[in-house]
Design a protein around this motif. Structure first.
Motif, mmCIF file in Angstrom:
data_model
loop_
_atom_site.group_PDB
_atom_site.id
_atom_site.type_symbol
_atom_site.label_atom_id
_atom_site.label_comp_id
_atom_site.label_asym_id
_atom_site.label_seq_id
_atom_site.Cartn_x
_atom_site.Cartn_y
_atom_site.Cartn_z
ATOM 1 N N ASP A 184 23.357 34.833 -15.733
ATOM 2 C CA ASP A 184 23.199 33.524 -15.082
ATOM 3 C C ASP A 184 21.842 33.399 -14.388
ATOM 4 O OD1 ASP A 184 25.619 32.625 -15.929
ATOM 5 O OD2 ASP A 184 26.650 32.804 -13.999
ATOM 6 N N LEU A 185 21.152 34.527 -14.245
ATOM 7 C CA LEU A 185 19.798 34.471 -13.699
ATOM 8 C C LEU A 185 18.920 33.542 -14.530
ATOM 9 C CD1 LEU A 185 17.716 35.623 -11.652
ATOM 10 C CD2 LEU A 185 17.253 37.434 -13.322
ATOM 11 N N ALA A 202 23.751 30.121 -3.208
ATOM 12 C CA ALA A 202 24.386 31.326 -2.684
ATOM 13 C C ALA A 202 23.412 32.497 -2.626
ATOM 14 C CB ALA A 202 25.583 31.701 -3.562
ATOM 15 N N ALA A 203 23.676 33.409 -1.686
ATOM 16 C CA ALA A 203 22.933 34.670 -1.636
ATOM 17 C C ALA A 203 23.496 35.609 -2.682
ATOM 18 C CB ALA A 203 23.038 35.292 -0.245
ATOM 19 N N ILE A 204 22.633 36.176 -3.497
ATOM 20 C CA ILE A 204 23.052 37.094 -4.552
ATOM 21 C C ILE A 204 22.238 38.378 -4.441
ATOM 22 C CG2 ILE A 204 23.737 35.230 -6.111
ATOM 23 C CD1 ILE A 204 21.134 35.670 -7.644
ATOM 24 N N PRO A 205 22.769 39.504 -4.970
ATOM 25 C CA PRO A 205 21.997 40.752 -4.919
ATOM 26 C C PRO A 205 20.749 40.641 -5.793
ATOM 27 C CG PRO A 205 23.987 41.027 -6.240
ATOM 28 C CD PRO A 205 24.094 39.693 -5.569
ATOM 29 N N LEU A 206 19.606 40.951 -5.209
ATOM 30 C CA LEU A 206 18.332 40.846 -5.922
ATOM 31 C C LEU A 206 17.541 42.130 -5.748
ATOM 32 C CD1 LEU A 206 17.178 37.255 -4.850
ATOM 33 C CD2 LEU A 206 18.010 37.922 -7.115
ATOM 34 N N GLU A 231 20.167 40.785 -0.413
ATOM 35 C CA GLU A 231 21.026 39.668 -0.846
ATOM 36 C C GLU A 231 20.485 38.402 -0.226
ATOM 37 O OE1 GLU A 231 25.193 39.902 -0.666
ATOM 38 O OE2 GLU A 231 25.334 41.880 -1.608
ATOM 39 N N LEU A 232 19.864 37.565 -1.042
ATOM 40 C CA LEU A 232 19.246 36.328 -0.587
ATOM 41 C C LEU A 232 19.442 35.261 -1.649
ATOM 42 C CD1 LEU A 232 17.176 38.813 0.419
ATOM 43 C CD2 LEU A 232 15.872 36.873 1.262
ATOM 44 N N ARG A 233 19.234 34.008 -1.242
ATOM 45 C CA ARG A 233 19.099 32.942 -2.238
ATOM 46 C C ARG A 233 17.857 33.223 -3.068
ATOM 47 N NH1 ARG A 233 18.465 27.147 -1.772
ATOM 48 N NH2 ARG A 233 16.753 27.722 -0.403
ATOM 49 N N GLU A 281 29.115 32.417 7.047
ATOM 50 C CA GLU A 281 29.827 33.673 6.905
ATOM 51 C C GLU A 281 28.991 34.641 6.097
ATOM 52 O OE1 GLU A 281 34.379 31.888 6.922
ATOM 53 O OE2 GLU A 281 33.629 32.993 5.217
ATOM 54 N N ASN A 282 29.054 35.922 6.448
ATOM 55 C CA ASN A 282 28.416 36.922 5.602
ATOM 56 C C ASN A 282 29.479 37.877 5.083
ATOM 57 O OD1 ASN A 282 28.976 38.767 7.617
ATOM 58 N ND2 ASN A 282 26.875 38.837 8.399
#
Length: 484
Positions: A14-15, A114-118, A172-174, A255-256
């Motif tokens: 989805d990236l 959303a924040a995702i692992p990057l 983990e960031l947008r 929320e985190n």
């Protein structure tokens, strides 16, 4: 230069949607200084990596620099002329990944928000300040930083390290936030740019730094380096950042993943944009004129929302309109896109046919800049002559100034006055009664029980008779000028 962005968010492919670049394709984009190629070294549901490779063409770079200058000598081609590779990479990334930087993804907007692992990697990155500077810039933004110095020559370790790093960032960031941080910080690490810097650079910095730069502990260093140590530009940027920070009194709780709540300060000017956009969407308007549009921040937000068929901005300052045109990229728009938006100079205390024909008019932080003796003229221009169906007004709440360091000072030196809540309510009631509108008063920002909200919001809606008289003006009314 090479930059890679990886994620393990499932499905990782989805990236490609977020970057607007298909994982199965290799895409090349020409730049004035070389070629940018985007490709995917790996693309599986478990892990996906996008690579951005910049190949700099020294001849093309020299030719581009020669246009419009007197230096077209052979020395450009035979001398070793240094250039700022990090700056070139940032410009290329800004061009090729512009939609991703804006955080837009029609098919996967929830994921874009959303924040995702990057994991971001730059194998060779110039850095004047070493690993310590890289950590000082990226760690406060939530990144785990691995900055490894590259030796001058591995066969001669006694020569020491070069000024280049192998940089790896994990967090983990947008994705949009990550790209905007890189856009600013890559040339900051290098402390050099390949192009002349003017006032528009301040707008680029504030736009890309929105949401993170004001709270950064190294904000001044970042600003100074990004603007090439130009004193006037740096002073302007720091003053604007200070104003944003002073107004950052609204708090949003998110929320985190640790099941704890985290309070994130959201600048008050952004909350104003959110509130005005929400009102316009709530009332279903399709055409809007921003009266006193300044440098076009609100217009940019309205344009990007996709909710409006026609937009216009007017301001008394020609310089502000020039900045707004650059912000909106009017020169890069297609003819069809350009027909949707217009900018023109005008004063709100003089009638102008171009103000008419819009469903809604916005005066965001404008009215307090008008001399009190001229408020009657403004009222006549907006509510009687232009007469839109909806008028949205925001203005400071003077009572809230008690929470600031100097409660006796105006929030801006150009403010002619600042109203209390009762003073605004009195003015709004009189305007509504005289011109056939209803009015609703709201607040924007963190509400104090005694002092109210920092910003006051007034929403005027024309009654049926006033709407029939004014809101249905012809679309062409925005094209003609006043005879005055």
């Amino acid at each position: 230069m090479l930059l890679t962005v990886s994620t393990t968010h499932a499905p990782a492919t989805d990236l490609g949607y977020l970057l607007h670049k298909h994982p199965d394709r290799v895409q090349a984009f020409g730049q004035s200084f070389g070629t940018v190629t985007v490709f995917y070294p790996e693309a599986t549901p478990e892990r996906c990596t996008a690579a951005l490779l910049l190949e700099i063409d020294p001849v093309r770079l020299a030719r581009g620099r020669g246009r419009g200058t007197s230096d077209v000598s052979l020395s450009q081609y035979v001398n070793d002329r240094p250039y700022a590779a990090s700056s070139l990479l940032a410009v290329a990334m800004g061009d090729v990944l512009s939609t991703a930087r804006a955080g837009r993804c029609r098919s996967h907007q929830d994921l874009a928000d959303a924040a995702i692992p990057l994991e971001i990697e730059v194998p060779v990155l110039p850095c004047r300040g070493g690993p310590e500077l890289a950590a000082a810039l990226f760690a406060p933004l939530g990144w785990q930083v691995d900055a490894e110095p590259i030796p001058l020559d591995e066969t001669f370790p006694e020569w020491g390290d070069s000024r280049y790093l192998h940089l790896r960032l994990r967090g983990e960031l947008r994705l949009a936030d990550a790209l905007n941080q890189l856009y600013v910080l890559l040339p900051v690490l290098d402390e050099s740019k390949h192009y002349w810097q003017g006032p528009s650079e301040v707008d680029k910095l504030l736009r890309s730094g929105e949401g993170w730069l004001t709270a950064h502990p190294e904000a001044e260093l970042i600003t100074r380096r990004y603007l090439g140590h130009h004193r006037e530009l740096t002073q302007d940027a720091l003053a604007r950042l200070a104003e944003v920070e002073r107004e950052a009194s609204g708090v949003v709780v998110e929320e985190n993943d640790d099941d704890a709540d985290r309070a994130v300060a959201r600048p008050l000017n952004r909350q104003r944009h959110d509130a005005v956009l929400a009102v316009l969407q709530e009332l279903g308007v399709r055409s809007v004129i921003d009266l006193g549009c300044g440098q076009g921040q609100l217009l940019d937000r309205l344009l990007r929302s996709g909710s409006f068929d026609r937009l216009a901005g007017s301001d008394v300052s020609v310089r502000a309109l020039q900045v707004a045109a650059k912000r909106l990229r009017l020169e890069e728009m297609s003819e069809r896109q350009a027909e949707r938006i217009a900018l023109f100079q005008g004063s709100l205390t003089y009638e102008d046919d171009r103000y008419a024909g819009y469903e809604a008019a916005v005066l965001m932080e404008v009215i307090e800049h008008v001399d009190p003796a001229r408020l009657g003229a403004l009222e006549q221009v907006v509510f009687q002559a232009a007469r839109p169906r909806v008028v949205v007004v925001t203005t400071p709440n003077r009572e809230y100034n008690a929470r600031y360091a100097d409660p006796t000072a105006s929030r801006h030196p150009d403010h002619r006055f600042e109203w209390t809540r009762s003073e605004l309510a009195q003015w709004c009631a009189g305007v509504a009664e005289r011109h056939g509108y209803t009015v609703e008063l709201r607040g924007i920002g963190e509400v104090d029980e005694q002092l109210g909200a920092p910003t006051q919001l007034a929403v005027f809606v024309a009654t049926e008779g006033a709407q029939a008289a004014g809101a249905g003006g012809p679309a062409g009314a925005t094209q003609g000028g006043s005879d005055d």
